[in-house]
Design a protein around this motif. Sequence first.
Motif, short mmCIF file in Angstrom:
data_model
loop_
_atom_site.label_atom_id
_atom_site.label_comp_id
_atom_site.label_asym_id
_atom_site.label_seq_id
_atom_site.Cartn_x
_atom_site.Cartn_y
_atom_site.Cartn_z
N PHE A 111 0.81 -1.22 0.00
CA PHE A 111 0.00 0.00 0.00
C PHE A 111 0.85 1.27 0.00
N MET A 112 1.73 1.41 0.97
CA MET A 112 2.54 2.63 1.05
C MET A 112 3.54 2.75 -0.11
N PRO A 113 4.23 1.66 -0.50
CA PRO A 113 5.09 1.79 -1.69
C PRO A 113 4.30 2.16 -2.95
N GLY A 114 3.06 1.68 -3.06
CA GLY A 114 2.22 2.05 -4.20
C GLY A 114 1.89 3.53 -4.22
N LEU A 115 1.56 4.07 -3.04
CA LEU A 115 1.29 5.51 -2.96
C LEU A 115 2.54 6.33 -3.28
N LYS A 116 3.68 5.85 -2.81
CA LYS A 116 4.92 6.58 -3.08
C LYS A 116 5.33 6.44 -4.55
N ALA A 117 5.04 5.31 -5.16
CA ALA A 117 5.33 5.15 -6.60
C ALA A 117 4.47 6.10 -7.41
N PHE A 118 3.21 6.24 -7.03
CA PHE A 118 2.34 7.21 -7.69
C PHE A 118 2.88 8.62 -7.51
N THR A 119 3.31 8.93 -6.28
CA THR A 119 3.88 10.25 -6.00
C THR A 119 5.12 10.49 -6.84
N ALA A 120 5.98 9.48 -6.96
CA ALA A 120 7.20 9.60 -7.77
C ALA A 120 6.85 9.80 -9.25
N ALA A 121 5.85 9.09 -9.73
CA ALA A 121 5.44 9.23 -11.13
C ALA A 121 4.88 10.63 -11.39
N VAL A 122 4.08 11.15 -10.46
CA VAL A 122 3.54 12.50 -10.60
C VAL A 122 4.67 13.52 -10.50
N LEU A 123 5.59 13.29 -9.58
CA LEU A 123 6.71 14.21 -9.39
C LEU A 123 7.57 14.29 -10.65
N GLY A 124 7.81 13.15 -11.29
CA GLY A 124 8.64 13.13 -12.49
C GLY A 124 7.89 13.47 -13.75
N ILE A 126 3.83 12.09 -15.35
CA ILE A 126 3.08 10.90 -15.74
C ILE A 126 3.35 10.62 -17.23
N GLY A 127 3.61 9.36 -17.55
CA GLY A 127 3.87 8.98 -18.93
C GLY A 127 5.31 9.12 -19.35
N ASN A 128 6.20 9.40 -18.42
CA ASN A 128 7.60 9.61 -18.74
C ASN A 128 8.42 8.70 -17.82
N LEU A 129 8.99 7.61 -18.37
CA LEU A 129 9.71 6.64 -17.55
C LEU A 129 10.94 7.26 -16.88
N ALA A 130 11.71 8.04 -17.62
CA ALA A 130 12.88 8.68 -17.02
C ALA A 130 12.45 9.67 -15.95
N GLY A 131 11.35 10.35 -16.17
CA GLY A 131 10.83 11.29 -15.17
C GLY A 131 10.37 10.57 -13.92
N ALA A 132 9.73 9.42 -14.07
CA ALA A 132 9.31 8.65 -12.90
C ALA A 132 10.52 8.17 -12.10
N MET A 133 11.59 7.77 -12.81
CA MET A 133 12.81 7.37 -12.12
C MET A 133 13.42 8.55 -11.37
N LEU A 134 13.51 9.70 -12.04
CA LEU A 134 14.03 10.90 -11.39
C LEU A 134 13.14 11.30 -10.22
N GLY A 135 11.83 11.19 -10.39
CA GLY A 135 10.90 11.50 -9.30
C GLY A 135 11.11 10.59 -8.11
N GLY A 136 11.38 9.31 -8.36
CA GLY A 136 11.64 8.37 -7.27
C GLY A 136 12.91 8.72 -6.51
N ILE A 137 13.95 9.09 -7.25
CA ILE A 137 15.21 9.47 -6.60
C ILE A 137 15.03 10.74 -5.79
N VAL A 138 14.37 11.74 -6.37
CA VAL A 138 14.13 13.00 -5.65
C VAL A 138 13.27 12.75 -4.42
N LEU A 139 12.23 11.95 -4.57
CA LEU A 139 11.36 11.65 -3.44
C LEU A 139 12.12 10.93 -2.34
#
Length: 191
Positions: A111-124, A126-139
Motif C-alpha cells: 500500500f505505502m510503496p504504491g502511494l509513493k510510486a504514484f507520487t514519484a510518477a507525478v513528481l517526475g 506521468i507517462g515519462n519513464l525517465a521522469g518517474a525514475m528521477l521523481g523516485g530518486i528526488v522523493l
Amino acid sequence: AMIVWKPNPKPFPLLLPTEPFNLGGPVITVTQVLILVLTVVILAALMYLVNHTKLGRAMRATAENPRVAGLMGVKPDFVISATFVIGAALAAVAGLMWAANYGTVQHSMGFMPGLKAFTAAVLGGIGNLAGAMLGGIVLGLIEAIGAGYLGDLTGGVLGSHYADIFAFVALILVLTLRPSGLLGERVADRA
C-alpha cells in the motif's frame, strides 16, 4: 491474501548475507546492492521495450488513441492485456525485493510503496519513464533528508517515523505548482 495467510506478518527467507558493508558512514547490505542492480536492469529493459520494440510502439499508440491505433493494425485489447501483465510482473518483482530487504511479508505491504510510486510518477511526470525514475530518486532524497532532520525541525515533537509526511507534502506541492511534473508529461503533437 489476508483471508488465506492471516493478517500477521510472515517471515521471508533471507538467502543472502545480512552483514552490512560500511562505506565510511552509510551502510549497505548485499541485498540492497542486488536490489539497486536489479532495478537498473529492469528499468533499462522497460525503457528498451517501450521505446524500441513493436509492442512498445503499439503501447504508445494505444495510450494515445486506441481507436486510431486499431485502424493501423494494432490490437488494443491485446496491448492493454500485455501492459497489465507486464505491470503485474514488475509489481511481483518489486514485492520480492521489498520482502527480501525487510525480511517479512504481509497482506498490506504494497500500500505505502504504491502511494509513493504514484507520487514519484507525478513528481517526475506521468507517462515519462525517465521522469518517474528521477521523481523516485528526488522523493527518496526528500524523505531521507526530511527524516534525518525532522526531530530537529520540530524540537523533538515528531520523529523519523513521520517521514512519510514529506512524500505527501512533495505531492501536494508538485500538483499545485507544476502539475505536469519535473520533466513534464509526454504529449504528442496533434494535427
